[in-house]
Design an enzyme around this catalytic site. Structure first.
Site, PDB file in Angstrom:
ATOM      1  N   ASP A  40      -2.913   0.390  -4.945  1.00 49.67           N
ATOM      2  CA  ASP A  40      -3.454   1.729  -4.691  1.00 49.67           C
ATOM      3  C   ASP A  40      -3.968   2.285  -6.019  1.00 49.67           C
ATOM      4  OD1 ASP A  40      -3.998   4.202  -3.499  1.00 49.67           O
ATOM      5  OD2 ASP A  40      -1.932   4.892  -3.606  1.00 49.67           O
TER       6      ASP A  40
ATOM      7  N   PHE B 148      -3.753   6.334   4.577  1.00 52.66           N
ATOM      8  CA  PHE B 148      -2.378   5.858   4.483  1.00 52.66           C
ATOM      9  C   PHE B 148      -2.159   4.773   5.529  1.00 52.66           C
ATOM     10  CE2 PHE B 148       2.190   5.688   4.644  1.00 52.66           C
ATOM     11  CZ  PHE B 148       2.495   5.703   3.287  1.00 52.66           C
TER      12      PHE B 148
ATOM     13  N   LYS C   7      -6.799  -0.616  -1.939  1.00 55.24           N
ATOM     14  CA  LYS C   7      -7.362   0.632  -1.407  1.00 55.24           C
ATOM     15  C   LYS C   7      -8.581   1.011  -2.235  1.00 55.24           C
ATOM     16  CE  LYS C   7      -4.105   3.560   0.303  1.00 55.24           C
ATOM     17  NZ  LYS C   7      -3.242   4.766   0.298  1.00 55.24           N
TER      18      LYS C   7
HETATM   19  P1  5GP Z   1       0.193   1.954  -6.786  1.00 55.03           P
HETATM   20  O1  5GP Z   1       1.268   1.876  -7.820  1.00 55.03           O
HETATM   21  O2  5GP Z   1      -0.819   0.843  -6.866  1.00 55.03           O
HETATM   22  O3  5GP Z   1      -0.443   3.303  -6.705  1.00 55.03           O
HETATM   23  O4  5GP Z   1       0.890   1.852  -5.388  1.00 55.03           O
HETATM   24  C1  5GP Z   1       1.481   0.692  -4.997  1.00 55.03           C
HETATM   25  C2  5GP Z   1       2.600   0.968  -4.042  1.00 55.03           C
HETATM   26  O5  5GP Z   1       2.480   2.231  -3.391  1.00 55.03           O
HETATM   27  C3  5GP Z   1       2.588  -0.056  -2.945  1.00 55.03           C
HETATM   28  O6  5GP Z   1       3.382  -1.172  -3.279  1.00 55.03           O
HETATM   29  C4  5GP Z   1       3.156   0.707  -1.773  1.00 55.03           C
HETATM   30  O7  5GP Z   1       4.564   0.610  -1.804  1.00 55.03           O
HETATM   31  C5  5GP Z   1       2.761   2.141  -2.022  1.00 55.03           C
HETATM   32  N1  5GP Z   1       1.536   2.532  -1.271  1.00 55.03           N
HETATM   33  C6  5GP Z   1       0.324   2.867  -1.783  1.00 55.03           C
HETATM   34  N2  5GP Z   1      -0.539   3.171  -0.805  1.00 55.03           N
HETATM   35  C7  5GP Z   1       0.126   3.026   0.355  1.00 55.03           C
HETATM   36  C8  5GP Z   1      -0.255   3.178   1.739  1.00 55.03           C
HETATM   37  O8  5GP Z   1      -1.378   3.512   2.123  1.00 55.03           O
HETATM   38  N3  5GP Z   1       0.726   2.921   2.648  1.00 55.03           N
HETATM   39  C9  5GP Z   1       1.986   2.556   2.297  1.00 55.03           C
HETATM   40  N4  5GP Z   1       2.851   2.332   3.270  1.00 55.03           N
HETATM   41  N5  5GP Z   1       2.364   2.378   1.009  1.00 55.03           N
HETATM   42  C10 5GP Z   1       1.444   2.623   0.058  1.00 55.03           C
END
Ligand code: 5GP
Ligand code: MG
Length: 179
Positions: free
Chosen positions: A98, A147, A126
């Site tokens: 994300d 989400f 994403k």
């Molecule tokens: P980042 O550190 O890349 O922002 O986010 C990674 C983590 O955030 C992922 O491993 C997941 O646990 C959570 N996450 C980010 N976006 C989503 C989403 O759209 N749905 C869900 N269920 N988890 C997300």
């Protein structure tokens, strides 16, 4: 909730990703590390498509808490990994990339354990959200900035068991967080 990636599409995408990973690591000492909890479904499917010797480990790195869809502090447990990482090629497996902060924080910590290399594989990326200068090496699918749940991804610890990936509608997030 609307389906974004069907079971059939997941199967095809993960098979393609496994092929790329196999080509990259053939003949090398590979350790696959799943990032809990969201990666477990992908991890189980992915390793069974990799006919090469590999070790499997898990780390805890949760950034989403309760019904809050914004990242909280990253909780890591790296204590027991050392012997599986030192001198070996490491592939981190996560559910979704994300903002990128999870991998951005995790990779240097794995690096301190002395691996031969560290790469990353994610089921989903994403679009338009990345805040770090890092890209996963292996990506299953792009998803819009919504989400998403299913195939390991949760909302409030639910939906991980869905065999497909779906996006929650804004009102569904709102509704449940008021329960
Ligand atoms: P980042 O550190 O890349 O922002 O986010 C990674 C983590 O955030 C992922 O491993 C997941 O646990 C959570 N996450 C980010 N976006 C989503 C989403 O759209 N749905 C869900 N269920 N988890 C997300
Ligand atoms: Mg996660």
């Amino acid at each position: 909730m609307k389906t974004l990636i069907t079971e059939e599409q997941l199967r095809e995408g993960i098979r393609r990703m496994a092929g790329e990973i196999q080509t990259c690591y053939e003949g090398k000492p590979l350790t696959v590390i799943g990032v809990l909890i969201g990666s477990v479904v992908l991890l189980a499917d992915l390793i069974r498509l990799l006919p090469i010797p590999l070790k499997v480990e898990l780390v805890q790195a949760r950034s989403y808490r309760n019904n809050n869809t914004r990242p909280g502090p990253l909780v890591l447990n790296l204590d027991l990994l050392s012997s599986s990482v030192q001198g070996r090629d490491v592939l981190l497996v996560d559910d979704i990339f994300d903002t990128g902060h999870t991998l951005w924080e995790l990779i240097p910590q794995i690096d301190e354990l002395g691996p031969a290399s560290v790469r990353s594989a994610v089921l989903l990326e994403k679009q338009g959200r990345c805040e770090v200068s890092l890209k996963p090496n292996f990506i299953g699918f792009q998803v819009p900035d919504e989400f998403v749940v299913g195939y390991g991804l949760d909302y409030n610890d639910l939906y991980r068991n869905l065999p497909y990936v779906a996006a929650l509608e804004p009102h569904e997030i709102q509704k449940e967080s008021n329960l």
